[in-house]
Write a protein that holds these residues in place. Structure first.
Motif, PDB file in Angstrom:
ATOM      1  N   LYS A  98       0.714  -1.121  -0.012  1.00 51.63           N
ATOM      2  CA  LYS A  98      -0.114   0.010   0.241  1.00 51.63           C
ATOM      3  C   LYS A  98       1.019   1.175   0.009  1.00 51.63           C
ATOM      4  CE  LYS A  98      -3.832  -0.022   2.499  1.00 51.63           C
ATOM      5  NZ  LYS A  98      -4.607  -0.001   3.757  1.00 51.63           N
ATOM      6  N   ALA A  99       1.924   1.167   0.772  1.00 53.66           N
ATOM      7  CA  ALA A  99       2.794   2.521   0.972  1.00 53.66           C
ATOM      8  C   ALA A  99       3.328   2.874  -0.584  1.00 53.66           C
ATOM      9  CB  ALA A  99       4.000   2.133   1.818  1.00 53.66           C
ATOM     10  N   LEU A 100       3.781   1.734  -1.380  1.00 56.77           N
ATOM     11  CA  LEU A 100       4.156   1.994  -2.617  1.00 56.77           C
ATOM     12  C   LEU A 100       3.322   3.060  -3.587  1.00 56.77           C
ATOM     13  CD1 LEU A 100       5.584  -1.464  -3.437  1.00 56.77           C
ATOM     14  CD2 LEU A 100       6.985   0.583  -2.955  1.00 56.77           C
ATOM     15  N   GLY A 101       2.070   3.322  -3.318  1.00 54.98           N
ATOM     16  CA  GLY A 101       1.300   4.086  -3.898  1.00 54.98           C
ATOM     17  C   GLY A 101       0.631   3.635  -5.403  1.00 54.98           C
ATOM     18  N   PHE A 102       1.056   2.613  -5.580  1.00 52.88           N
ATOM     19  CA  PHE A 102       0.744   2.190  -7.034  1.00 52.88           C
ATOM     20  C   PHE A 102      -0.822   1.998  -7.182  1.00 52.88           C
ATOM     21  CE2 PHE A 102       5.100   0.608  -7.352  1.00 52.88           C
ATOM     22  CZ  PHE A 102       5.477   1.264  -8.382  1.00 52.88           C
ATOM     23  N   ILE A 103      -1.463   1.757  -6.019  1.00 51.45           N
ATOM     24  CA  ILE A 103      -3.183   1.608  -6.215  1.00 51.45           C
ATOM     25  C   ILE A 103      -3.718   3.036  -5.943  1.00 51.45           C
ATOM     26  CG2 ILE A 103      -2.911  -0.784  -5.703  1.00 51.45           C
ATOM     27  CD1 ILE A 103      -3.994   0.160  -2.831  1.00 51.45           C
ATOM     28  N   GLY A 104      -2.963   4.181  -5.845  1.00 55.35           N
ATOM     29  CA  GLY A 104      -3.884   5.336  -6.049  1.00 55.35           C
ATOM     30  C   GLY A 104      -4.641   5.773  -4.813  1.00 55.35           C
ATOM     31  N   ASP A 105      -5.848   6.199  -5.020  1.00 54.65           N
ATOM     32  CA  ASP A 105      -6.905   6.229  -4.172  1.00 54.65           C
ATOM     33  C   ASP A 105      -7.756   4.947  -4.066  1.00 54.65           C
ATOM     34  OD1 ASP A 105      -6.012   8.423  -3.565  1.00 54.65           O
ATOM     35  OD2 ASP A 105      -7.307   9.571  -5.075  1.00 54.65           O
ATOM     36  N   GLN A 106      -7.474   3.808  -4.711  1.00 53.83           N
ATOM     37  CA  GLN A 106      -8.324   2.634  -4.675  1.00 53.83           C
ATOM     38  C   GLN A 106      -8.617   2.235  -3.160  1.00 53.83           C
ATOM     39  OE1 GLN A 106      -8.522   1.839  -7.982  1.00 53.83           O
ATOM     40  NE2 GLN A 106     -10.134   0.556  -7.540  1.00 53.83           N
ATOM     41  N   PRO A 107      -9.960   2.034  -2.932  1.00 50.65           N
ATOM     42  CA  PRO A 107     -10.210   1.428  -1.762  1.00 50.65           C
ATOM     43  C   PRO A 107      -9.707   0.209  -1.233  1.00 50.65           C
ATOM     44  CG  PRO A 107     -12.143   2.274  -2.658  1.00 50.65           C
ATOM     45  CD  PRO A 107     -11.055   2.124  -3.558  1.00 50.65           C
ATOM     46  N   TYR A 108      -8.843   0.044  -0.225  1.00 51.71           N
ATOM     47  CA  TYR A 108      -8.057  -1.100   0.147  1.00 51.71           C
ATOM     48  C   TYR A 108      -8.227  -1.182   1.693  1.00 51.71           C
ATOM     49  CZ  TYR A 108      -4.430  -4.681  -0.163  1.00 51.71           C
ATOM     50  OH  TYR A 108      -3.885  -5.945   0.078  1.00 51.71           O
ATOM     51  N   GLY A 109      -8.710  -2.319   2.032  1.00 54.15           N
ATOM     52  CA  GLY A 109      -9.012  -2.487   3.381  1.00 54.15           C
ATOM     53  C   GLY A 109      -8.423  -3.810   3.913  1.00 54.15           C
ATOM     54  N   VAL A 110      -7.820  -3.874   5.246  1.00 49.41           N
ATOM     55  CA  VAL A 110      -7.232  -4.974   5.826  1.00 49.41           C
ATOM     56  C   VAL A 110      -8.301  -5.383   6.913  1.00 49.41           C
ATOM     57  CG1 VAL A 110      -5.027  -6.086   6.716  1.00 49.41           C
ATOM     58  CG2 VAL A 110      -5.147  -4.403   4.854  1.00 49.41           C
ATOM     59  N   PHE A 111      -8.527  -6.661   7.229  1.00 51.28           N
ATOM     60  CA  PHE A 111      -9.493  -7.201   8.149  1.00 51.28           C
ATOM     61  C   PHE A 111      -9.251  -8.334   8.929  1.00 51.28           C
ATOM     62  CE2 PHE A 111     -11.545  -4.547   4.944  1.00 51.28           C
ATOM     63  CZ  PHE A 111     -12.138  -3.682   5.695  1.00 51.28           C
ATOM     64  N   ASP A 112      -9.595  -8.681  10.184  1.00 53.55           N
ATOM     65  CA  ASP A 112      -9.309  -9.943  10.708  1.00 53.55           C
ATOM     66  C   ASP A 112     -10.077 -11.074  10.201  1.00 53.55           C
ATOM     67  OD1 ASP A 112      -7.377  -8.648  12.453  1.00 53.55           O
ATOM     68  OD2 ASP A 112      -8.942  -8.284  13.845  1.00 53.55           O
ATOM     69  N   THR A 113     -11.119 -10.868   9.687  1.00 51.34           N
ATOM     70  CA  THR A 113     -12.111 -11.821   9.270  1.00 51.34           C
ATOM     71  C   THR A 113     -12.727 -11.619   7.931  1.00 51.34           C
ATOM     72  OG1 THR A 113     -14.176 -10.855  10.055  1.00 51.34           O
ATOM     73  CG2 THR A 113     -13.052 -12.251  11.552  1.00 51.34           C
TER      74      THR A 113
END
Length: 136
Positions: A98-113
């Motif tokens: 995510k920090a690389l920035g190649f996905i721009g403003d694309q919604p990207y979430g990280v979850f436990d389930t």
């Protein structure tokens, strides 16, 4: 094969990684999703890392896979990306990605389930229809 792809009607894909996952297998699974005819109408992709026992993490392979996202996300900018992960190595790789920035403003979430990921996707507003771009 350390991953499976489950296409979900009408517009989603669930990728599950299990066991030992290499960088080549990560790239292969990504390429299979993008090459599928259903990719053009894809609105969400969930990747479940909970079954991973060994995850190959190299900065250069994460950077390569992140860069590969640029063209598909320009072609289909309405995709929401969700990861289901709890292992520190996997979370670190996702943070680097995510920090690389190649996905721009694309919604990207990280979850436990997976349930949390699905709820997040359901709660996001539907993207506006974007006309397909054609190359001359």
């Amino acid at each position: 094969m350390p991953y499976t792809l489950h296409w979900e009607a009408p517009d989603g894909v669930l990728r599950r990684y299990t066991g030992r996952v290499t960088a080549d297998e990560r790239r292969e699974s990504f390429e299979r999703i993008c090459a599928d005819p259903r990719f053009d109408r894809l609105r969400y992709a969930i990747t479940d890392y909970l079954g991973v026992t060994d995850y190959e993490v190299r900065a250069e392979s994460t950077e390569e896979i992140a860069a590969l996202h640029v063209a598909p996300l320009l072609t289909n900018p309405g995709i929401r990306i969700a990861a289901v992960a709890t292992q520190p190595a996997v979370l670190a790789a996702i943070a680097h990605f995510k920090a690389l920035g190649f996905i721009g403003d694309q919604p990207y979430g990280v979850f436990d389930t997976e349930a949390q990921a699905r709820q997040w996707i359901a709660d996001l507003p539907r993207p506006l229809a974007v006309p397909r771009r054609h190359l001359l």
